[in-house]
Design an enzyme around this catalytic site. Structure first.
Site, PDB file in Angstrom:
ATOM      1  CG  ASN A   7      19.223 -60.556  48.055  1.00 43.61           C
ATOM      2  OD1 ASN A   7      19.979 -61.479  47.732  1.00 43.61           O
ATOM      3  ND2 ASN A   7      18.670 -60.475  49.258  1.00 43.61           N
ATOM      4  CE  LYS A   9      15.720 -62.439  49.397  1.00 47.38           C
ATOM      5  NZ  LYS A   9      14.560 -62.397  50.261  1.00 47.38           N
ATOM      6  CG  HIS A  96      18.930 -60.280  53.711  1.00 38.91           C
ATOM      7  ND1 HIS A  96      17.972 -61.164  54.166  1.00 38.91           N
ATOM      8  CD2 HIS A  96      18.372 -59.621  52.670  1.00 38.91           C
ATOM      9  CE1 HIS A  96      16.888 -61.029  53.415  1.00 38.91           C
ATOM     10  NE2 HIS A  96      17.102 -60.104  52.512  1.00 38.91           N
ATOM     11  CD  GLU A  98      15.872 -64.051  53.153  1.00 40.31           C
ATOM     12  OE1 GLU A  98      16.808 -64.263  52.357  1.00 40.31           O
ATOM     13  OE2 GLU A  98      14.758 -63.633  52.799  1.00 40.31           O
ATOM     14  CD  GLU A 164      15.702 -56.113  52.439  1.00 40.99           C
ATOM     15  OE1 GLU A 164      15.352 -56.083  51.255  1.00 40.99           O
ATOM     16  OE2 GLU A 164      16.304 -57.073  52.949  1.00 40.99           O
ATOM     17  N   GLY A 170       9.275 -61.313  50.808  1.00 38.63           N
ATOM     18  CA  GLY A 170       8.777 -62.520  50.166  1.00 38.63           C
ATOM     19  C   GLY A 170       7.325 -62.841  50.477  1.00 38.63           C
ATOM     20  CB  SER A 209       6.601 -57.486  48.968  1.00 39.86           C
ATOM     21  OG  SER A 209       6.629 -58.730  49.652  1.00 39.86           O
TER      22      SER A 209
HETATM   23  P1  PGA Z   1      11.527 -59.756  48.302  1.00 39.88           P
HETATM   24  O1  PGA Z   1      12.934 -59.802  49.105  1.00 39.88           O
HETATM   25  O2  PGA Z   1      11.634 -58.644  47.309  1.00 39.88           O
HETATM   26  O3  PGA Z   1      11.435 -61.102  47.651  1.00 39.88           O
HETATM   27  O4  PGA Z   1      10.469 -59.512  49.311  1.00 39.88           O
HETATM   28  C1  PGA Z   1      13.606 -58.616  49.440  1.00 39.88           C
HETATM   29  C2  PGA Z   1      14.894 -58.946  50.142  1.00 39.88           C
HETATM   30  O5  PGA Z   1      14.920 -59.856  50.985  1.00 39.88           O
HETATM   31  O6  PGA Z   1      15.927 -58.296  49.875  1.00 39.88           O
END
Ligand code: PGA
Length: 247
Positions: A7, A9, A96, A98, A164, A170, A209
């Site tokens: 992903n 983003k 997601h 976010e 998640e 992140g 992560s």
């Molecule tokens: P990350 O993000 O691997 O940077 O923690 C995962 C995600 O949001 O899909």
């Protein structure tokens, strides 16, 4: 077969297509080794979907990071599932955290997006996960259970669900392997109780992560069928290393 989904983003200019190229090349038998069986998909920004799909979609499946609930219409700035499919996408991520946080998307909207995506012929990855406050309050399973109840279509054949935990995205923090296994086991039981055999077939990804050095351990936790990878998916080398660890 394990599934690793990158992903991207809101990252990546056209130059980043070279990373998709490198992933496609690396997924060949020589790159990961003939004995490594793993699928690897990438969800770049909308601006890169068509070029990525046209250039490399025969070897790496390309998808979107979101879609609108409607097929078309007066929704300035939005992209429909039909448009994604037309651009060469074969899957889309919905719900997601976010988007749930930044765009105030609730479970009903996530479910509507999943239905719209399936109507357009896309495979769907529905994301769920608790915040750290919810986990600290002992409500992680209640939150994820509520999200599963509200966000999924009635027909889950072929569906993918990504767990998640918001606090792991992140941050470099990951749940313990026991916590991952416990949550994935909870999700599996919940899906089987509601959907029977179709629920048993839903692929469950872990996200938050995931890195080359923790991927093998996370993938070995119970009921983990793959990973949704953010930051570590931006470079082909690390996405391929995660895929190799997972396979
Ligand atoms: P990350 O993000 O691997 O940077 O923690 C995962 C995600 O949001 O899909």
């Amino acid at each position: 077969m394990r599934l690793i989904v990158g992903n991207w983003k809101m990252n990546g200019l056209r130059a980043a297509l070279s990373e998709v190229d490198a992933v496609a090349a690396g997924l060949g038998a020589e790159g990961l080794g003939a004995d490594v069986a793993v699928e690897c998909w990438i969800a770049p920004s909308f601006t890169l979907v068509a070029a990525a799909a046209a250039g490399f979609g025969d070897r790496v499946r390309i998808g979107g990071q979101d879609c609108h609930v409607a097929a078309s219409g007066a929704h300035t700035g939005c992209v429909s599932a039909a448009q994604l499919a037309d651009a060469g996408a074969t899957f889309v991520i919905v719900g997601h955290s976010e988007r749930r946080a930044d765009q105030h998307e609730d479970d009903a909207m996530v479910r509507a997006k999943a239905l719209a995506a399936r109507a357009a012929g896309l495979e769907v990855i529905v994301c769920v996960g608790e915040t750290d406050a919810e986990r600290d309050a002992g409500a992680a399973e209640a939150v994820v259970g509520r999200q599963l109840a509200g966000s999924l279509p009635d027909d889950v054949a072929g569906l993918i669900v990504a767990y998640e935990p918001v606090w792991a995205i992140g941050t470099g923090r990951t749940p313990t392997l026991a916590d991952v296994a416990a949550m994935h086991g909870f999700m599996r039981r919940t899906l089987v109780a509601r959907f029977g055999a179709a629920g048993a077939g839903v692929r469950l990804l872990y996200g938050g992560s995931v890195k080359p050095d923790n991927a093998a351990a996370l993938m070995a936790a119970g009921d983990v069928d793959g990973a949704l990878v953010g930051g570590a998916s931006l470079q082909a080398a690390s996405l391929l290393a995660i895929a190799a660890a997972a396979g």
